[in-house]
Write a protein that holds these residues in place. Sequence first.
Motif, PDB file in Angstrom:
ATOM      1  N   ALA C  41      51.533 111.568  59.294  1.00 54.82           N
ATOM      2  CA  ALA C  41      52.328 111.291  60.634  1.00 54.82           C
ATOM      3  C   ALA C  41      53.401 110.257  60.231  1.00 54.82           C
ATOM      4  CB  ALA C  41      51.342 110.660  61.696  1.00 54.82           C
ATOM      5  N   HIS C  42      53.457 109.551  59.320  1.00 57.36           N
ATOM      6  CA  HIS C  42      54.576 108.600  58.750  1.00 57.36           C
ATOM      7  C   HIS C  42      55.815 109.363  58.529  1.00 57.36           C
ATOM      8  CE1 HIS C  42      51.784 105.294  59.086  1.00 57.36           C
ATOM      9  NE2 HIS C  42      51.010 105.591  58.380  1.00 57.36           N
ATOM     10  N   LEU C  43      55.698 110.765  58.198  1.00 53.32           N
ATOM     11  CA  LEU C  43      56.843 111.402  57.893  1.00 53.32           C
ATOM     12  C   LEU C  43      57.349 112.394  58.866  1.00 53.32           C
ATOM     13  CD1 LEU C  43      55.553 112.378  54.331  1.00 53.32           C
ATOM     14  CD2 LEU C  43      56.920 110.474  54.805  1.00 53.32           C
ATOM     15  N   SER C  44      56.708 112.146  60.160  1.00 49.89           N
ATOM     16  CA  SER C  44      57.147 113.185  61.116  1.00 49.89           C
ATOM     17  C   SER C  44      58.308 113.311  61.637  1.00 49.89           C
ATOM     18  CB  SER C  44      56.092 113.112  62.203  1.00 49.89           C
ATOM     19  OG  SER C  44      56.367 111.939  62.986  1.00 49.89           O
ATOM     20  N   GLN C  45      58.910 114.457  62.095  1.00 48.78           N
ATOM     21  CA  GLN C  45      59.754 114.318  63.208  1.00 48.78           C
ATOM     22  C   GLN C  45      59.273 114.456  64.553  1.00 48.78           C
ATOM     23  OE1 GLN C  45      58.795 117.366  64.214  1.00 48.78           O
ATOM     24  NE2 GLN C  45      60.204 119.223  63.634  1.00 48.78           N
ATOM     25  N   GLN C  46      59.980 114.704  65.631  1.00 48.14           N
ATOM     26  CA  GLN C  46      59.770 114.502  66.945  1.00 48.14           C
ATOM     27  C   GLN C  46      58.538 115.210  67.448  1.00 48.14           C
ATOM     28  OE1 GLN C  46      62.670 115.754  65.992  1.00 48.14           O
ATOM     29  NE2 GLN C  46      63.229 117.683  67.003  1.00 48.14           N
ATOM     30  N   HIS C  47      58.313 116.610  66.727  1.00 46.26           N
ATOM     31  CA  HIS C  47      57.195 117.165  67.288  1.00 46.26           C
ATOM     32  C   HIS C  47      55.959 117.061  66.488  1.00 46.26           C
ATOM     33  CE1 HIS C  47      59.963 119.622  69.879  1.00 46.26           C
ATOM     34  NE2 HIS C  47      60.474 119.831  68.637  1.00 46.26           N
ATOM     35  N   GLY C  48      55.943 116.107  65.523  1.00 43.84           N
ATOM     36  CA  GLY C  48      54.722 115.965  64.738  1.00 43.84           C
ATOM     37  C   GLY C  48      54.707 116.607  63.453  1.00 43.84           C
ATOM     38  N   TYR C  49      55.625 117.478  63.092  1.00 46.22           N
ATOM     39  CA  TYR C  49      55.744 118.092  61.921  1.00 46.22           C
ATOM     40  C   TYR C  49      56.349 117.292  60.833  1.00 46.22           C
ATOM     41  CZ  TYR C  49      55.160 121.793  65.434  1.00 46.22           C
ATOM     42  OH  TYR C  49      54.779 122.632  66.647  1.00 46.22           O
ATOM     43  N   VAL C  50      56.342 117.466  59.374  1.00 45.10           N
ATOM     44  CA  VAL C  50      56.889 116.807  58.528  1.00 45.10           C
ATOM     45  C   VAL C  50      58.638 116.971  58.766  1.00 45.10           C
ATOM     46  CG1 VAL C  50      57.461 116.491  56.103  1.00 45.10           C
ATOM     47  CG2 VAL C  50      54.895 116.757  56.997  1.00 45.10           C
ATOM     48  N   HIS C  51      59.242 116.093  58.800  1.00 48.00           N
ATOM     49  CA  HIS C  51      60.642 115.792  58.862  1.00 48.00           C
ATOM     50  C   HIS C  51      61.478 116.745  57.710  1.00 48.00           C
ATOM     51  CE1 HIS C  51      64.821 114.138  59.437  1.00 48.00           C
ATOM     52  NE2 HIS C  51      64.362 113.649  60.590  1.00 48.00           N
ATOM     53  N   ALA C  52      62.344 117.362  58.142  1.00 49.38           N
ATOM     54  CA  ALA C  52      63.227 117.911  57.071  1.00 49.38           C
ATOM     55  C   ALA C  52      63.664 116.990  55.850  1.00 49.38           C
ATOM     56  CB  ALA C  52      64.619 118.607  57.835  1.00 49.38           C
ATOM     57  N   GLY C  53      63.829 115.984  56.159  1.00 47.03           N
ATOM     58  CA  GLY C  53      64.401 114.874  55.229  1.00 47.03           C
ATOM     59  C   GLY C  53      63.306 114.569  54.392  1.00 47.03           C
ATOM     60  N   ALA C  54      62.125 114.704  54.524  1.00 45.39           N
ATOM     61  CA  ALA C  54      60.981 114.520  53.602  1.00 45.39           C
ATOM     62  C   ALA C  54      60.680 115.630  52.635  1.00 45.39           C
ATOM     63  CB  ALA C  54      59.848 113.943  54.315  1.00 45.39           C
ATOM     64  N   ILE C  55      60.887 116.768  53.297  1.00 43.02           N
ATOM     65  CA  ILE C  55      60.931 117.869  52.574  1.00 43.02           C
ATOM     66  C   ILE C  55      62.105 118.152  51.634  1.00 43.02           C
ATOM     67  CG2 ILE C  55      61.342 120.412  53.070  1.00 43.02           C
ATOM     68  CD1 ILE C  55      58.677 119.414  53.743  1.00 43.02           C
ATOM     69  N   THR C  56      63.193 117.774  52.073  1.00 41.57           N
ATOM     70  CA  THR C  56      64.325 117.736  51.299  1.00 41.57           C
ATOM     71  C   THR C  56      64.344 116.674  50.010  1.00 41.57           C
ATOM     72  OG1 THR C  56      65.883 118.396  53.005  1.00 41.57           O
ATOM     73  CG2 THR C  56      66.957 117.541  50.982  1.00 41.57           C
ATOM     74  N   SER C  57      63.449 115.606  50.217  1.00 43.27           N
ATOM     75  CA  SER C  57      63.577 114.451  49.381  1.00 43.27           C
ATOM     76  C   SER C  57      62.650 115.224  48.008  1.00 43.27           C
ATOM     77  CB  SER C  57      62.651 113.558  49.818  1.00 43.27           C
ATOM     78  OG  SER C  57      63.658 112.857  50.870  1.00 43.27           O
ATOM     79  N   ILE C  58      61.537 116.022  48.529  1.00 40.84           N
ATOM     80  CA  ILE C  58      60.710 116.384  47.319  1.00 40.84           C
ATOM     81  C   ILE C  58      61.378 117.527  46.665  1.00 40.84           C
ATOM     82  CG2 ILE C  58      58.483 115.430  47.974  1.00 40.84           C
ATOM     83  CD1 ILE C  58      57.742 118.147  49.124  1.00 40.84           C
ATOM     84  N   LEU C  59      62.019 118.224  47.176  1.00 36.99           N
ATOM     85  CA  LEU C  59      62.787 119.494  46.585  1.00 36.99           C
ATOM     86  C   LEU C  59      63.768 119.050  45.748  1.00 36.99           C
ATOM     87  CD1 LEU C  59      62.586 122.575  46.065  1.00 36.99           C
ATOM     88  CD2 LEU C  59      63.826 122.988  48.321  1.00 36.99           C
ATOM     89  N   ASP C  60      64.683 118.078  46.141  1.00 39.37           N
ATOM     90  CA  ASP C  60      65.690 117.538  45.524  1.00 39.37           C
ATOM     91  C   ASP C  60      65.123 116.977  44.194  1.00 39.37           C
ATOM     92  OD1 ASP C  60      68.183 116.227  44.567  1.00 39.37           O
ATOM     93  OD2 ASP C  60      67.487 114.272  45.395  1.00 39.37           O
ATOM     94  N   ASN C  61      64.033 116.265  44.207  1.00 38.96           N
ATOM     95  CA  ASN C  61      63.447 115.647  42.935  1.00 38.96           C
ATOM     96  C   ASN C  61      63.072 116.905  41.898  1.00 38.96           C
ATOM     97  OD1 ASN C  61      64.043 113.016  43.083  1.00 38.96           O
ATOM     98  ND2 ASN C  61      62.036 112.581  43.493  1.00 38.96           N
ATOM     99  N   ALA C  62      62.144 117.808  42.840  1.00 43.69           N
ATOM    100  CA  ALA C  62      61.875 118.801  41.884  1.00 43.69           C
ATOM    101  C   ALA C  62      62.968 119.919  41.191  1.00 43.69           C
ATOM    102  CB  ALA C  62      61.125 119.941  42.665  1.00 43.69           C
ATOM    103  N   CYS C  63      64.008 119.853  41.817  1.00 44.59           N
ATOM    104  CA  CYS C  63      65.287 120.453  41.069  1.00 44.59           C
ATOM    105  C   CYS C  63      65.892 119.610  40.100  1.00 44.59           C
ATOM    106  CB  CYS C  63      66.451 120.870  42.022  1.00 44.59           C
ATOM    107  SG  CYS C  63      65.621 122.443  43.251  1.00 44.59           S
ATOM    108  N   GLY C  64      66.170 118.368  40.390  1.00 44.06           N
ATOM    109  CA  GLY C  64      66.746 117.472  39.556  1.00 44.06           C
ATOM    110  C   GLY C  64      65.819 117.408  38.271  1.00 44.06           C
ATOM    111  N   TYR C  65      64.598 116.972  38.260  1.00 48.81           N
ATOM    112  CA  TYR C  65      63.773 117.035  37.021  1.00 48.81           C
ATOM    113  C   TYR C  65      63.862 118.313  36.539  1.00 48.81           C
ATOM    114  CZ  TYR C  65      62.498 112.224  38.467  1.00 48.81           C
ATOM    115  OH  TYR C  65      62.538 111.152  38.775  1.00 48.81           O
ATOM    116  N   ALA C  66      63.637 119.316  37.116  1.00 50.96           N
ATOM    117  CA  ALA C  66      63.745 120.836  36.387  1.00 50.96           C
ATOM    118  C   ALA C  66      65.082 120.758  35.570  1.00 50.96           C
ATOM    119  CB  ALA C  66      63.626 121.855  37.597  1.00 50.96           C
TER     120      ALA C  66
END
Lengths: 138, 138, 138, 138
Positions: C41-66
């Motif tokens: 819940a610490h990563l949520s947007q206004q509907h309680g789902y995970v915020h696009a920014g948190a999703i982007t953060s992990i995918l940016d790292n996955a691509c960068g480390y790849a």
Amino acid sequence: MYDIQERIAISFKSQGLMATIDAQLVLIAEGEVHIELPFSAHLSQQHGYVHAGAITSILDNACGYAALTKAPPGYEVVTAEFKMNFMRPAIGERFLAIGKVQNSGKLLTVCTGEVRALSGTIWKVIAMMQATIVNVPV
Amino acid sequence: MYDIQERIAISFKSQGLMATIDAQLVLIAEGEVHIELPFSAHLSQQHGYVHAGAITSILDNACGYAALTKAPPGYEVVTAEFKMNFMRPAIGERFLAIGKVQNSGKLLTVCTGEVRALSGTIWKVIAMMQATIVNVPV
Amino acid sequence: MYDIQERIAISFKSQGLMATIDAQLVLIAEGEVHIELPFSAHLSQQHGYVHAGAITSILDNACGYAALTKAPPGYEVVTAEFKMNFMRPAIGERFLAIGKVQNSGKLLTVCTGEVRALSGTIWKVIAMMQATIVNVPV
Amino acid sequence: MYDIQERIAISFKSQGLMATIDAQLVLIAEGEVHIELPFSAHLSQQHGYVHAGAITSILDNACGYAALTKAPPGYEVVTAEFKMNFMRPAIGERFLAIGKVQNSGKLLTVCTGEVRALSGTIWKVIAMMQATIVNVPV
């Protein structure tokens, strides 16, 4: 699929730009469309390779028509936006744009695509697209 | 600026695609380049408007040449990638692509651009680009 | 690969944001990296789902480390730009970001990636990335 | 504007991620929203600067809420996609994300945005976004 294939073929033929650049529609499948472009000096950039704009034109169409194969009845499609990466110069005898639907919602379809440069039997991916296409009532 | 203006004019003239679509280079300033395209049925998509690919072609060039005005001596530029949004159909008598440098580093230049559709004295922004351009040694 | 795996693991551990959002590095292969994020819940947007920014953060790292697995010796990587499409709300117990190298040049690497939302044994792709990463000397 | 300002303030407060990263909503105007983020080691990437994911998170929100100020009554907004360019490392005491509506249609809104890094009274643009946001019925 028959109706949509005919509809896409007619739409493609009505595009002045595709005739101008001599692009051909070569495959229509559920969620996937291929368009081919022969090399021509009329499409060149300053080094004599094919211009990124011509490469983008065929891939935009391949993605858009791929999205159309998934659109609800009574809808057509409009490209809202796309992003292209250019990895290599467009050197080759022919270029094949492959557009694929990755996700189709009621409103928006997300496609990815690539353009392959063909020299004899060898091909290399020279560009990639990620696109968002909107379904709009006809 | 004189040398770079001449260099851009020569490069533009050597692009087969720009002649094929009848685009004109209309302004070269430090960090900003304008390219104009008249309407032609030869550039149409299926509804008779100008194809997104033709619109993208002139804006890609406007951004690329804008980047070139900021490139270090001895370098040329290559478009690594761009993203286009299409906000309105390309309806108009003429289209003006405006490319502007937002940030130029040693290696990469970030540009933004827009295409305006002109009907008489009225214009509307129909498309926007955000692009990354690489400096490469000549 | 051993050295690069260790180097990526150390780099990942030194990222304050990854600890803050409780992301885990789960796979490092040649040209491919996976990062997992548990729902919070610490990563949520206004509907309680995970915020696009948190999703982007992990995918940016996955691509960068790849991209880093393909970088020349003596180089590190910096994300020049990326584009994300969000196809579904980030609903799930865990999220898996998969970054893959599509093309690695001397200077630039192009990656694609996706984030999958996991609910029990079911997963759905909720987001896709196309990214450009630069090799820079350490 | 009063209602929409209150609605945005309530929505922002309900986002767990904004509290986790300590972001503040600092301006809501017609078609423009500003969000500020103080530096924190909890948000760092491997060099100690603020992670691109945190920078993206505040700019995604600034663009989304800017779009919401233009949405028809009875609608909310969802980010369909965005593209980010990162021009400089996120070094500074504070970061200001500015999202602006460029075009708002019935269905889609196109926004651009930038993040400025602030050090004392000096600021530099470190990142730029171009985003597509969808209006969806509440």
